[in-house]
Structure formats: structure tokens, C-alpha cells
Design a protein around this motif. Sequence first.
Motif, PDB file in Angstrom:
ATOM      1  N   PHE A  91      14.956  96.709 -59.766  1.00 21.52           N
ATOM      2  CA  PHE A  91      13.313  96.376 -59.364  1.00 21.52           C
ATOM      3  C   PHE A  91      13.559  95.491 -58.258  1.00 21.52           C
ATOM      4  N   LEU A  94      11.530  92.362 -57.739  1.00 25.29           N
ATOM      5  CA  LEU A  94      11.526  91.177 -59.016  1.00 25.29           C
ATOM      6  C   LEU A  94      12.804  90.492 -58.957  1.00 25.29           C
ATOM      7  N   GLU A  98      13.541  88.798 -64.374  1.00 23.07           N
ATOM      8  CA  GLU A  98      12.350  89.706 -64.499  1.00 23.07           C
ATOM      9  C   GLU A  98      12.841  91.091 -64.807  1.00 23.07           C
ATOM     10  N   THR A 105      11.811  93.876 -72.779  1.00 19.83           N
ATOM     11  CA  THR A 105      10.173  94.188 -73.480  1.00 19.83           C
ATOM     12  C   THR A 105       9.908  95.673 -73.708  1.00 19.83           C
ATOM     13  N   TYR A 106      10.366  96.614 -72.947  1.00 18.74           N
ATOM     14  CA  TYR A 106      10.072  97.764 -73.210  1.00 18.74           C
ATOM     15  C   TYR A 106      11.135  98.603 -73.795  1.00 18.74           C
TER      16      TYR A 106
ATOM     17  N   GLY B 175       2.792  91.603 -70.327  1.00 16.83           N
ATOM     18  CA  GLY B 175       3.936  92.465 -70.347  1.00 16.83           C
ATOM     19  C   GLY B 175       3.637  94.128 -69.880  1.00 16.83           C
ATOM     20  N   PHE B 176       2.287  94.443 -70.036  1.00 22.99           N
ATOM     21  CA  PHE B 176       2.055  95.687 -69.285  1.00 22.99           C
ATOM     22  C   PHE B 176       1.901  95.612 -67.810  1.00 22.99           C
ATOM     23  N   LEU B 178       4.301  93.727 -66.088  1.00 25.63           N
ATOM     24  CA  LEU B 178       5.670  93.679 -65.764  1.00 25.63           C
ATOM     25  C   LEU B 178       5.948  95.025 -65.626  1.00 25.63           C
ATOM     26  N   GLY B 179       5.571  96.127 -66.457  1.00 23.70           N
ATOM     27  CA  GLY B 179       5.764  97.326 -66.539  1.00 23.70           C
ATOM     28  C   GLY B 179       5.273  97.980 -65.373  1.00 23.70           C
ATOM     29  N   MET B 181       4.769  96.578 -62.536  1.00 19.53           N
ATOM     30  CA  MET B 181       5.423  96.203 -61.377  1.00 19.53           C
ATOM     31  C   MET B 181       7.134  96.807 -61.191  1.00 19.53           C
ATOM     32  N   SER B 182       7.263  97.155 -62.148  1.00 23.98           N
ATOM     33  CA  SER B 182       8.710  97.910 -62.295  1.00 23.98           C
ATOM     34  C   SER B 182       8.770  99.120 -62.102  1.00 23.98           C
ATOM     35  N   GLY B 315       4.994  85.834 -60.414  1.00 26.67           N
ATOM     36  CA  GLY B 315       6.411  86.060 -61.058  1.00 26.67           C
ATOM     37  C   GLY B 315       6.444  85.310 -62.023  1.00 26.67           C
ATOM     38  N   ARG B 316       7.777  85.508 -62.760  1.00 30.87           N
ATOM     39  CA  ARG B 316       8.082  84.811 -64.076  1.00 30.87           C
ATOM     40  C   ARG B 316       9.206  83.854 -63.683  1.00 30.87           C
TER      41      ARG B 316
END
Lengths: 243, 335
Positions: A91, A94, A98, A105-106, B175-176, B178-179, B181-182, B315-316
Motif C-alpha cells: 500500500f 501507507l 500500517e 487487523t483484517y 480500523g475501518f 485503515l481498510g 486507505m488500503s 497516519g499511525r
Amino acid sequence: MVDVLRVAGLCKSFGVIRVADDLDFKLALGECLGVIGPNGAGKSSVLNLIVGLIRADAGSISLDGRDITHVPAHRRARLGIGRAFQIPQPFPHLTAYENVLVAATYGGGLHGSAAADWAMDVLGRTSLAVKADRIAGALPLIDRKSLEFAKALASKPRLILLDEIAAGLTEPEVERLIEIIAGVKADHAMIWIEHIPHALRAVADRILVLNFGRKVLEGPPGEVMDSRTVKEIYMGLTADDAA
Amino acid sequence: MKGIAISYAVTAALLVAGPWLLGEGGLRFATECLLILAMAQMWNLLAGYAGLVSFGHQVFVGIGAYGLFLISDTLDLSPYWVLPIAPLACAVVASVIALPLFRLREAYFSIAMWVFSEIVAALVTKAAWLGGSAGLPLRSSRLLDLDWFEPVLFWIAGGLALGTIGGLFLLMRSGFGLGLMSVRDNDLAAMSVGVDVQRNRFIVFVLSAAGCGLAGAVSFLGNLYVSPAAAFDVNWVVYMMFIVMIGGIGTLEGPIIGTVIFFGLRELITDQLGYSAGWYLVALGTVAVIVMLWSPRGLWPPLRDRFGLKLLGVGRTAPTAPDVPPLAGKVGQLG
């Protein structure tokens, strides 16, 4: 014991091109199956079938005894299939951290600090911890390849699929990657497509030779690599003999 | 994080004080800016984060506006109370059309959205009960306190703009998000690590439609009049697109910058320099082309990277590494 992966009678054609022709193989935990074959033999397509990016025409795929032939790709990832693409698919906007966090996470089903800790754990194991906050799109090739592996690992898979992950790397980099892969082998089942013989010999328990979507040979690495069939397919010995 | 919270609070305070700080004309202008900013953020959510470029978002502006006028007049309720109907109606429409539209990808989706919008516009123009091509006045406007009308609209618009930005900020840190952005970065890779790309797209599409519908409803409430030509005007989506593209697609700051440039240009050319609206469009187009050539992802990303700016950083940062020895470099462990 139930095999982690069981592929039976798998078939897939694109028009007249057969990428999988009645394929059967299985894989237990801690086992690594090396896959070789000439360009266009259907190696990557078989991985695409297993992860669910393409649908099989016939046959079945099961993971831990559960039939996943008709399960969509994202569900398969959650059920325990991690894949490292041949061309790294990070990605890009990111950070490395990340990137891995998405998978934790997923795919891994983790949240909050559990996800963060696991992501850092994976980055540590793949020698990426010092680059955790770097933007993935700006990482050099070896790191993008490692990140590809890290993403697959972070989704807490039972089965890891590696597609030419060592291709294009320098010899020391290949060594580094082999160490990383060998280090997680015991806890996973693994399929590794690679053209680098010594890399496969170091890690694979069995090697499967694909040609035109068919399984030509399957056996221990040394035996397969030295076999006449493999030489014929790769060097075209048959044609020479006929001449 | 603290800096963001403080500037958010200051902005909110400025919005509350706005009606006393700005003149009547200024207030109306600010309301328009804030509504367009909210719409642009919604379009950006869909295009920038879910990769769905809609050419038909004006349909949600129109449905929101008509929904408000129709329900408010029929039930004889104050339009303020009926406002929540607008996003709801758009969300319902979006979830229904998502079924066929999501089978289309890329340009096909874009065009299909536009066609859908044109169909709805044509149907509304033909519908006598919706006023046909002449449109509808807001009869329930007699229930409004007209002394406070402009300030209240401004506050609603301000709340909406600030709400979308704050909401998106929190969403992106979840978390959603993050998904999301991915998926924005690489949908194939996102799917491969377990992100349900289609579900993400669906949620974002519905959210985006609802937000646009609400902003559209507030916009036409300000006119006290709605007509199909104005409500389903393709210019709505052109403005949203322009703002997001030049500001920075897939960023929260981009649409803010884009909105400033968009309205700054308009005021400069039509007001300060006194040129016609036609020249204003020429200037918009020129600016868009130059920005696209210089920085295809809009103005914000290069500015951010060059000056190390962080306004709404989503960002994290990685936690400090636990003591896990790397697998590589331990020679002798393999044998």
C-alpha cells in the motif's frame, strides 16, 4: 491429521489456454512445496485459484478440511491464506507498519494493541522494524519483497503462498530472505514458486513441476531437479535427441 | 492530536460567531463555500478512498433537495426538522443502485452514474406532482423565522462542513479507515489480506450519497426554490471534482485547499477583475490543467512532503519495537 491444503481435480482454462489441468496435491503443516515450471506453465494462476482471485472451472480446494472452492478471496485470507505477490503489492502511501497492520487487523482479526504488537512482531522478524515508519512506496526492492512476506505473515495464515519472492534480488539478499522464510516454516504450510534452485533446495520438502497446467512430476527436491523430465522441459533436450 | 483538537475548537467557535463577524452577503457566500466543501469531501471519500469516480453526484444533490421540499410541504413541518430525511433518502437510493452499478468498473461506473442522474432528472422534469420543469417553491417556508434564516443556514452549513471533516478524520483513524486507505492504495493487495473491498465500497458509496444529499438539501433550502435544471446540474459534480483534483485526492486537507482556490478564483475573476462567468470557467480549466501536469495527485501531497506539513495527519506511528530478534542474520539456526 487433516492436511492444511488439499487440491483435487483442479481445472481452469482461459479460452484454449489451460492453466490448471486436473491438478491434485496436498500440503501438511510445516511442509513447503516448491513449484517450478517454464513461463506460462500456470504457476501463478494456481496461486490465484488457491487465493480466490480467479474461479476454478472444476475441482475443489480445501483448507484445513473445509471446502473453500467458492469462498471469496477476502474470506479466504481471513480463514488463513497469506500470499506474497511476484511483483510486490504494497500500500504505497501507507507506512511499512500500517501495511502490516492492515493484514494483522483484517486477515489476522486482531484489534487495538494486540494488532499493533503483532504487526511490530512481524516487522521485527522480517528485519523491517527500523523502517516501520517509512512510506512503503519509497522502500528499496529487498524491503518491498520483505514487506510482501511480512503482510502475508501478519494475516496469521495457516498457508503461505510465495510467488518468486527471491527473484531480482542479489545473492546476499536471497540468503537473507531464505533465512526469514525458513524461520517461519515450522508453523505454516507453504507453497513457493521460484526459479532459483538453491533457494528451493534449502527450504522445500517436495517439488512439483508444472507444464501447461499439468503436474508433470512431484518429489524430493534433489530427485526432481536432477530428473530428465525437468531438463527436457527447461532445456528442450527432447528436441535435441530427436535431431 | 492536541493541536488538531484546538484548531477544531477554534474553527467551531469562529463558525458560531460567524453571523456577527460577516455581513449579509459575506454570510451567504460563506454558507455556499461550506456546503460545497462538504460535498467535495463526500466526493473525495468515494473517489479518493474507494476508487469510485462518480460523474453523477448531482443526483444526490437533487434527491436531497426534492426530498426536503416534498416531505416538508406534504407534512407541513418546518424544513429544519425534515432535513434528516434528505441524507436518508439518498442513502436508500444509493444502496439500491449500488447493486447494478457495482458490477461496473472504472469509467463504466462513472458514466453509469451520470446516466442515472440524467434519468432521474428527466423523470423529475416530466413529473407534474414535482412541479415539472418549473420546479417547486418551498411552501413550508412560512414556518421559518426569516430574521434568523441566513444565520441558521450558515450554522447548519458550518456544522456540516466541520462534521464531515471531523467525521472523516475519526473514520480514517479507525480500523475501518485503515481498510479504506488500503483499498485506495491497492485493492488487489487489500483483498489478499482480508479486506472486504466490495463491502467497503458499498458503505462509502452510501455515506457519500447521504452527505451530498444533506448538503444539497441545505443549499436549496437557502433558495426556498428547487428546479430540476438547477438541482440536477452536472456543474455540481464538476465543482466537487475540480476542488478534489486540484486540492489533493485521497487526503482530508486537499478539498479544503481546493475549496479556497475554487472560490478565491471566482471572487478574483468575476468580482475583483469584473470578467464574465465564462472567463471564470476558462481560468478554472487552466488551473486544473496546470495542477494536473505539475502534480497529478493535487496540490496538497507535494506541499505536505516538501515542507513536512501535518494538518490532519491520519497516519499511525509504529509503537516501539518489541524485542524480537530478526529471523535473518542468525546464521547457524537453519542447520
